[in-house]
Design a protein around this motif. Structure first.
Motif, PDB file in Angstrom:
ATOM      1  N   LEU A  13      10.529   3.711  12.642  1.00 45.06           N
ATOM      2  CA  LEU A  13       9.347   4.526  12.919  1.00 45.06           C
ATOM      3  C   LEU A  13       8.374   4.560  11.745  1.00 45.06           C
ATOM      4  O   LEU A  13       7.182   4.798  11.927  1.00 45.06           O
ATOM      5  CB  LEU A  13       9.771   5.965  13.267  1.00 45.06           C
ATOM      6  CG  LEU A  13      10.495   6.145  14.604  1.00 45.06           C
ATOM      7  CD1 LEU A  13      10.965   7.577  14.768  1.00 45.06           C
ATOM      8  CD2 LEU A  13       9.587   5.745  15.770  1.00 45.06           C
ATOM      9  N   THR A  14       8.891   4.313  10.542  1.00 44.77           N
ATOM     10  CA  THR A  14       8.025   4.311   9.361  1.00 44.77           C
ATOM     11  C   THR A  14       7.579   2.895   9.008  1.00 44.77           C
ATOM     12  O   THR A  14       7.221   2.617   7.881  1.00 44.77           O
ATOM     13  CB  THR A  14       8.748   4.912   8.140  1.00 44.77           C
ATOM     14  OG1 THR A  14       9.928   4.150   7.866  1.00 44.77           O
ATOM     15  CG2 THR A  14       9.140   6.351   8.388  1.00 44.77           C
ATOM     16  N   ARG A  15       7.625   2.022   9.982  1.00 45.46           N
ATOM     17  CA  ARG A  15       7.287   0.611   9.750  1.00 45.46           C
ATOM     18  C   ARG A  15       5.900   0.504   9.123  1.00 45.46           C
ATOM     19  O   ARG A  15       4.920   0.998   9.665  1.00 45.46           O
ATOM     20  CB  ARG A  15       7.293  -0.130  11.086  1.00 45.46           C
ATOM     21  CG  ARG A  15       7.145  -1.620  10.938  1.00 45.46           C
ATOM     22  CD  ARG A  15       8.505  -2.283  10.911  1.00 45.46           C
ATOM     23  NE  ARG A  15       8.356  -3.691  10.621  1.00 45.46           N
ATOM     24  CZ  ARG A  15       9.335  -4.423  10.154  1.00 45.46           C
ATOM     25  NH1 ARG A  15      10.489  -3.883   9.877  1.00 45.46           N
ATOM     26  NH2 ARG A  15       9.175  -5.698   9.945  1.00 45.46           N
ATOM     27  N   HIS A  16       5.827  -0.136   7.993  1.00 43.58           N
ATOM     28  CA  HIS A  16       4.549  -0.283   7.285  1.00 43.58           C
ATOM     29  C   HIS A  16       4.045  -1.702   7.446  1.00 43.58           C
ATOM     30  O   HIS A  16       4.809  -2.633   7.643  1.00 43.58           O
ATOM     31  CB  HIS A  16       4.736   0.051   5.795  1.00 43.58           C
ATOM     32  CG  HIS A  16       3.467   0.392   5.088  1.00 43.58           C
ATOM     33  ND1 HIS A  16       2.823  -0.488   4.275  1.00 43.58           N
ATOM     34  CD2 HIS A  16       2.727   1.520   5.090  1.00 43.58           C
ATOM     35  CE1 HIS A  16       1.733   0.082   3.796  1.00 43.58           C
ATOM     36  NE2 HIS A  16       1.662   1.307   4.273  1.00 43.58           N
ATOM     37  N   LYS A  28       0.845  -1.180   0.000  1.00 44.94           N
ATOM     38  CA  LYS A  28       0.000   0.000   0.000  1.00 44.94           C
ATOM     39  C   LYS A  28       0.891   1.245   0.000  1.00 44.94           C
ATOM     40  O   LYS A  28       2.001   1.225   0.488  1.00 44.94           O
ATOM     41  CB  LYS A  28      -0.889  -0.013   1.236  1.00 44.94           C
ATOM     42  CG  LYS A  28      -1.848  -1.189   1.281  1.00 44.94           C
ATOM     43  CD  LYS A  28      -2.648  -1.159   2.572  1.00 44.94           C
ATOM     44  CE  LYS A  28      -3.594  -2.357   2.633  1.00 44.94           C
ATOM     45  NZ  LYS A  28      -4.348  -2.389   3.890  1.00 44.94           N
ATOM     46  N   THR A  29       0.337   2.316  -0.556  1.00 44.93           N
ATOM     47  CA  THR A  29       1.075   3.566  -0.585  1.00 44.93           C
ATOM     48  C   THR A  29       1.301   4.079   0.838  1.00 44.93           C
ATOM     49  O   THR A  29       0.402   4.079   1.650  1.00 44.93           O
ATOM     50  CB  THR A  29       0.294   4.620  -1.391  1.00 44.93           C
ATOM     51  OG1 THR A  29       0.075   4.116  -2.703  1.00 44.93           O
ATOM     52  CG2 THR A  29       1.074   5.917  -1.468  1.00 44.93           C
ATOM     53  N   TRP A  30       2.517   4.529   1.131  1.00 47.34           N
ATOM     54  CA  TRP A  30       2.819   5.085   2.438  1.00 47.34           C
ATOM     55  C   TRP A  30       2.293   6.512   2.500  1.00 47.34           C
ATOM     56  O   TRP A  30       2.083   7.159   1.479  1.00 47.34           O
ATOM     57  CB  TRP A  30       4.327   5.080   2.677  1.00 47.34           C
ATOM     58  CG  TRP A  30       4.931   3.712   2.774  1.00 47.34           C
ATOM     59  CD1 TRP A  30       4.402   2.534   2.323  1.00 47.34           C
ATOM     60  CD2 TRP A  30       6.202   3.391   3.332  1.00 47.34           C
ATOM     61  NE1 TRP A  30       5.262   1.500   2.578  1.00 47.34           N
ATOM     62  CE2 TRP A  30       6.372   1.993   3.191  1.00 47.34           C
ATOM     63  CE3 TRP A  30       7.205   4.138   3.926  1.00 47.34           C
ATOM     64  CZ2 TRP A  30       7.510   1.336   3.633  1.00 47.34           C
ATOM     65  CZ3 TRP A  30       8.347   3.491   4.370  1.00 47.34           C
ATOM     66  CH2 TRP A  30       8.486   2.103   4.229  1.00 47.34           C
ATOM     67  N   ASN A  31       2.107   7.022   3.721  1.00 47.61           N
ATOM     68  CA  ASN A  31       1.655   8.405   3.825  1.00 47.61           C
ATOM     69  C   ASN A  31       2.815   9.359   3.537  1.00 47.61           C
ATOM     70  O   ASN A  31       3.988   8.954   3.470  1.00 47.61           O
ATOM     71  CB  ASN A  31       1.021   8.689   5.192  1.00 47.61           C
ATOM     72  CG  ASN A  31       2.003   8.536   6.343  1.00 47.61           C
ATOM     73  OD1 ASN A  31       3.131   9.016   6.278  1.00 47.61           O
ATOM     74  ND2 ASN A  31       1.577   7.874   7.408  1.00 47.61           N
ATOM     75  N   THR A  32       2.489  10.640   3.398  1.00 48.74           N
ATOM     76  CA  THR A  32       3.475  11.637   2.968  1.00 48.74           C
ATOM     77  C   THR A  32       4.648  11.737   3.937  1.00 48.74           C
ATOM     78  O   THR A  32       5.809  11.832   3.520  1.00 48.74           O
ATOM     79  CB  THR A  32       2.797  13.020   2.836  1.00 48.74           C
ATOM     80  OG1 THR A  32       1.712  12.914   1.917  1.00 48.74           O
ATOM     81  CG2 THR A  32       3.789  14.062   2.337  1.00 48.74           C
ATOM     82  N   THR A  33       4.375  11.693   5.233  1.00 48.72           N
ATOM     83  CA  THR A  33       5.436  11.787   6.237  1.00 48.72           C
ATOM     84  C   THR A  33       6.427  10.635   6.110  1.00 48.72           C
ATOM     85  O   THR A  33       7.650  10.827   6.200  1.00 48.72           O
ATOM     86  CB  THR A  33       4.838  11.797   7.657  1.00 48.72           C
ATOM     87  OG1 THR A  33       3.910  12.880   7.766  1.00 48.72           O
ATOM     88  CG2 THR A  33       5.931  11.945   8.704  1.00 48.72           C
ATOM     89  N   GLU A  34       5.912   9.436   5.884  1.00 42.83           N
ATOM     90  CA  GLU A  34       6.780   8.262   5.745  1.00 42.83           C
ATOM     91  C   GLU A  34       7.649   8.354   4.500  1.00 42.83           C
ATOM     92  O   GLU A  34       8.836   8.009   4.520  1.00 42.83           O
ATOM     93  CB  GLU A  34       5.920   6.996   5.711  1.00 42.83           C
ATOM     94  CG  GLU A  34       5.259   6.660   7.035  1.00 42.83           C
ATOM     95  CD  GLU A  34       4.325   5.470   6.928  1.00 42.83           C
ATOM     96  OE1 GLU A  34       4.282   4.664   7.876  1.00 42.83           O
ATOM     97  OE2 GLU A  34       3.630   5.343   5.894  1.00 42.83           O
ATOM     98  N   VAL A  35       7.071   8.831   3.412  1.00 44.88           N
ATOM     99  CA  VAL A  35       7.833   8.970   2.165  1.00 44.88           C
ATOM    100  C   VAL A  35       8.924  10.022   2.318  1.00 44.88           C
ATOM    101  O   VAL A  35      10.069   9.816   1.889  1.00 44.88           O
ATOM    102  CB  VAL A  35       6.896   9.322   0.985  1.00 44.88           C
ATOM    103  CG1 VAL A  35       7.712   9.633  -0.269  1.00 44.88           C
ATOM    104  CG2 VAL A  35       5.928   8.175   0.709  1.00 44.88           C
TER     105      VAL A  35
END
Length: 231
Positions: free
Chosen positions: A220-223, A42-49
């Protein structure tokens, strides 16, 4: 000049030429090897990208030292001459030429996030160990470690970026190259300023800190979904 000396110089020149063009070869491999996969992640949110791009920037600042601070430190700390320096980068080029493709093929179905962490640790800490000794053997060990990190890091970060965004592959690769270039531009200026503090020791310690910070940011950006390279 003996035939043996001429052959040795020719071989080293060839390896250095390969090193000079390895970026072009690597970019071609990355562009052709990894294809868009919108059905697995799934697409990550803007902060994660943005965090992913920041991780890329931090590690490009480290990587940029190979062209400025690294040779300067080898000269002052290890007191090596031009021939020894050429041998180190010959080793780097040989590792890339001989094992990069087999290694990437071996890792292609593995979790790219985990590989990215490994690549970051190897590339940053391969440089961070330089002040531990002034024996030339450590310089060779360092080259092996950060070269393996380089081989693993760049394909993994690009694939994670492509998988995490909803951009077309060309746009994602373009953004990747933009951040790459910014890191290569800022890195030499920033780190040569740090280099003058304690004769480079603080700079290489900072590489280790960047390694830790990058891994923490990645955690912290664990998806939810695993990120594996295309089969």
């Amino acid at each position: 000049m003996s035939k043996m000396t001429y052959a040795t110089d020719l071989f080293m020149s060839s390896m250095i030429l390969i090193y000079s063009y390895k970026g072009i070869i690597k970019d071609f491999m990355l562009i052709t090897k990894y294809e868009e996969r919108t059905h697995h992640t799934k697409t990550w949110n803007t902060t994660e990208v943005i965090t992913l791009y920041f991780i890329l920037f931090l590690n490009m600042v480290v990587f940029a030292q190979l062209f400025i601070s690294y040779p300067l430190y080898l000269k002052t700390h290890y007191n090596i001459d031009a021939l020894a320096f050429a041998k180190l980068f010959t080793l780097n080029s040989m590792i890339i030429v001989l094992i990069e493709v087999p290694l990437l093929n071996f890792f292609k179905n593995k979790n790219q996030r985990n590989l990215l962490i490994i690549g970051i640790i190897l590339m940053c800490n391969g440089l961070a160990i330089l002040p531990l000794s002034n024996h030339l053997l450590l310089a060779y060990i360092s080259v092996i470690i950060w070269t393996l990190g380089e081989i693993i890091f760049f394909p993994s970060i690009l694939h994670v970026i492509i998988s995490a965004t909803n951009q077309k592959k060309s746009r994602a690769i373009g953004t990747y190259q933009f951040i790459y270039c910014i890191g290569m531009l800022v890195g030499p200026y920033l780190c040569t300023a740090i280099y003058d503090i304690k004769n480079g020791v603080m700079l290489w310690s900072a590489c280790s800190v960047i390694s830790l910070l990058s891994c923490l940011l990645l955690a912290l950006t664990r998806h939810k979904s695993d990120i594996c390279a295309p089969r």
